[in-house]
Motif scaffolding. Structure first.
Motif, short mmCIF file in Angstrom:
data_model
loop_
_atom_site.label_atom_id
_atom_site.label_comp_id
_atom_site.label_asym_id
_atom_site.label_seq_id
_atom_site.Cartn_x
_atom_site.Cartn_y
_atom_site.Cartn_z
N PRO A 157 -0.43 -6.01 1.76
CA PRO A 157 -0.03 -5.92 0.36
C PRO A 157 -0.62 -5.39 -0.54
CG PRO A 157 -0.34 -8.53 1.53
CD PRO A 157 -0.68 -7.04 2.70
N GLY A 158 0.24 -4.92 -1.41
CA GLY A 158 -0.21 -3.64 -2.23
C GLY A 158 1.34 -2.46 -2.73
N ARG A 159 0.77 -1.58 -3.50
CA ARG A 159 1.45 -0.52 -3.41
C ARG A 159 1.38 0.60 -2.35
NH1 ARG A 159 4.19 -1.24 -8.03
NH2 ARG A 159 5.52 0.49 -9.19
N TYR A 160 2.63 0.51 -2.05
CA TYR A 160 3.52 2.27 -1.83
C TYR A 160 4.12 3.01 -2.92
CZ TYR A 160 1.20 -0.15 2.20
OH TYR A 160 0.31 -1.04 3.65
N THR A 161 2.92 4.13 -2.00
CA THR A 161 4.12 5.59 -3.42
C THR A 161 4.37 6.56 -2.34
OG1 THR A 161 2.47 5.05 -4.46
CG2 THR A 161 3.57 7.27 -5.28
N TYR A 162 5.88 7.08 -2.51
CA TYR A 162 5.91 7.74 -1.42
C TYR A 162 6.62 9.18 -3.14
CZ TYR A 162 10.47 5.62 -2.81
OH TYR A 162 11.49 4.32 -3.63
N ARG A 163 6.32 10.33 -2.28
CA ARG A 163 6.43 11.81 -2.97
C ARG A 163 6.55 12.87 -2.50
NH1 ARG A 163 0.65 10.58 -2.70
NH2 ARG A 163 -0.73 12.28 -1.98
N SER A 164 7.14 14.07 -3.18
CA SER A 164 6.30 15.50 -2.28
C SER A 164 5.46 15.78 -3.18
CB SER A 164 8.32 16.27 -2.63
OG SER A 164 8.72 17.80 -2.46
N ASP A 165 4.85 16.68 -1.98
CA ASP A 165 3.60 17.08 -2.06
C ASP A 165 3.60 18.34 -3.20
OD1 ASP A 165 1.70 15.10 -0.84
OD2 ASP A 165 2.68 15.89 0.57
N LYS A 166 4.91 18.99 -3.28
CA LYS A 166 5.52 20.20 -3.35
C LYS A 166 6.24 19.92 -5.50
CE LYS A 166 5.87 24.20 -2.86
NZ LYS A 166 5.00 25.30 -1.78
N HIS A 167 6.33 18.94 -5.80
CA HIS A 167 7.11 18.58 -6.57
C HIS A 167 6.56 17.21 -7.31
CE1 HIS A 167 9.62 21.25 -5.25
NE2 HIS A 167 9.96 22.25 -6.63
N LYS A 168 5.08 17.38 -7.70
CA LYS A 168 4.80 16.18 -8.33
C LYS A 168 5.22 14.29 -9.19
CE LYS A 168 0.73 17.34 -7.74
NZ LYS A 168 -0.50 17.12 -6.32
N THR A 169 6.40 15.15 -9.17
CA THR A 169 7.91 14.33 -10.34
C THR A 169 8.12 13.64 -9.13
OG1 THR A 169 9.18 15.77 -11.23
CG2 THR A 169 7.42 15.57 -12.67
N LEU A 170 8.92 14.23 -8.09
CA LEU A 170 9.75 13.87 -7.07
C LEU A 170 9.14 12.76 -6.44
CD1 LEU A 170 13.32 13.96 -6.14
CD2 LEU A 170 11.61 15.34 -4.57
N ARG A 171 9.35 11.22 -6.80
CA ARG A 171 8.10 10.36 -6.57
C ARG A 171 8.98 8.66 -6.85
NH1 ARG A 171 2.72 10.63 -8.33
NH2 ARG A 171 2.44 8.48 -7.87
N SER A 194 8.42 4.49 -5.37
CA SER A 194 7.16 3.02 -4.81
C SER A 194 7.30 1.79 -4.85
CB SER A 194 5.93 3.27 -6.02
OG SER A 194 6.42 2.36 -7.35
N PHE A 195 7.07 1.36 -3.69
CA PHE A 195 7.62 -0.20 -3.53
C PHE A 195 6.59 -0.94 -3.82
CE2 PHE A 195 7.91 1.94 0.64
CZ PHE A 195 6.56 1.11 1.14
N THR A 196 6.62 -1.80 -3.41
CA THR A 196 5.11 -3.83 -3.20
C THR A 196 5.36 -4.07 -2.31
OG1 THR A 196 5.38 -3.79 -5.84
CG2 THR A 196 4.12 -5.26 -4.96
N VAL A 197 4.55 -4.22 -1.36
CA VAL A 197 4.60 -5.47 -0.25
C VAL A 197 3.82 -6.66 -0.64
CG1 VAL A 197 3.22 -5.66 2.41
CG2 VAL A 197 4.76 -2.99 1.23
N THR A 198 3.75 -7.53 -0.31
CA THR A 198 3.67 -8.10 -0.66
C THR A 198 3.24 -9.02 0.16
OG1 THR A 198 6.07 -10.10 -0.40
CG2 THR A 198 4.99 -8.98 -2.74
N ALA A 199 2.21 -10.83 0.29
CA ALA A 199 1.90 -11.50 1.25
C ALA A 199 2.84 -12.38 2.26
CB ALA A 199 1.06 -12.23 0.42
N PRO A 200 2.42 -11.77 3.26
CA PRO A 200 3.33 -12.13 4.29
C PRO A 200 3.93 -13.80 4.27
CG PRO A 200 1.49 -11.78 5.36
CD PRO A 200 1.25 -12.15 4.07
N ALA A 201 5.34 -13.59 4.23
CA ALA A 201 6.04 -15.07 4.42
C ALA A 201 5.78 -15.86 5.01
CB ALA A 201 7.34 -14.31 4.21
#
Ligand SMILES: [Cu+2]
Length: 220
Positions: A197-211, A213-220
Motif C-alpha cells: 500500500p502506498g504511492r508508486y511513481t514512475y519517471r524518466s531520470d533524464k527528463h524530470k517532467t516525464l512522470r 504515478s499510481f496508488t496501491v491500496t490495502a489488499p482486497a
C-alpha cells in the motif's frame, strides 16, 4: 484363573490403545537413503507420492536406512526428525492440519526435499499483469488490462516494461521497489514485484517532467 484375569486386563489396557490407534490411522511410508543414495520419498499406502492429504492423524513408517541421511518433517504442529548418525526405522503418529508440510534430509536439503499440502491451503495470489512504456516520443505510462493505471490492490505484479527510446529510461519507485531501465537501453524488461500500500511513481531520470504515478491500496 482368578489370578490371571487381572493380568490380561492390564496387558489389554496397555497394548490395545496403541494397536487400535495405528490400525485406524492412514499409513504413510517415508524412506531415505536406500543404498546411501541421495533420495528421499514419502508415499501413501498404495505407493503413490504424497502431494495432498486430508487433515487428521497419520502413522508414518519412517525408514531411515543410511548413516549419512535423515528424515525431517516440518509443518503446522509437527517438527520431527530421525537421527543423522544412525539408521533408524520408527513409526511416528502425527496429526496433520491445514497447511503446507515439508520434509528433507537436513545435511542435503538442497537436493533431498519434498512437500505436500493438507486440507484447505489458500492458493497464492495470482500476479496482476501490468505494462509500462516509455518513448519513442516523450511519453511514459503504466497500464493494466483496463487502461492507464490509477489504483490497484497490494500484491504480486508482473510489470513488462517497453523502453522504446535511448533518450529516456523507465524508473519505478515506491514501497519496497526501486527498479529502472538504463537511459541508453532500448528493449523489454520484465519485473516480478510485490506492491505494498502506498504511492508508486514512475519517471524518466533524464527528463524530470516525464512522470506518472499510481496508488496501491490495502489488499482486497
Ligand atoms: Cu542426506
Amino acid at each position: 484363573m482368578a489370578r490371571r484375569l487381572p493380568l490380561l486386563f492390564l496387558l489389554a489396557a496397555v497394548i490395545l490403545p496403541a494397536a487400535v490407534a495405528s490400525a485406524d490411522n492412514p499409513r504413510l511410508v517415508a524412506t531415505v537413503g536406500t543404498g546411501d543414495a541421495f533420495v528421499i520419498t514419502l508415499r501413501d499406502a498404495n505407493g503413490n507420492p504424497v502431494t495432498h492429504l486430508d487433515p487428521g492423524a497419520y502413522d508414518i513408517a519412517v525408514r531411515d536406512v543410511s548413516e549419512q541421511h535423515n528424515f525431517h518433517l516440518r509443518g503446522p504442529g509437527v517438527d520431527r526428525a530421525t537421527a543423522l548418525e544412525a539408521a533408524e526405522t520408527v513409526t511416528w503418529t502425527v496429526t496433520l492440519t491445514d497447511g503446507t508440510y515439508t520434509y528433507q534430509c537436513d545435511p542435503h536439503a538442497s537436493v533431498m526435499h519434498g512437500s505436500f499440502t493438507v486440507g484447505n491451503v489458500p492458493p497464492p495470489p495470482t500476479a496482476v499483469a501490468l505494462s509500462g512504456s516509455v518513448g519513442p516520443r516523450r511519453t511514459i505510462s503504466v497500464r493494466d488490462a483496463y487502461g492507464k493505471l490509477k489504483t490497484l490492490p497490494a500484491g504480486p505484479v508482473v510489470l513488462t516494461v517497453s523502453d522504446r527510446t535511448k533518450l529516456d529510461n523507465f524508473h519505478l519507485t515506491g514501497a519496497g521497489v526501486n527498479r529502472k531501465t538504463g537511459v541508453a537501453f532500448r528493449g523489454k524488461a520484465t519485473w516480478k514485484l510485490t506492491l505494498r500500500p502506498g504511492r508508486y511513481t514512475y519517471r524518466s531520470d533524464k527528463h524530470k517532467t516525464l512522470r506518472g504515478s499510481f496508488t496501491v491500496t490495502a489488499p482486497a
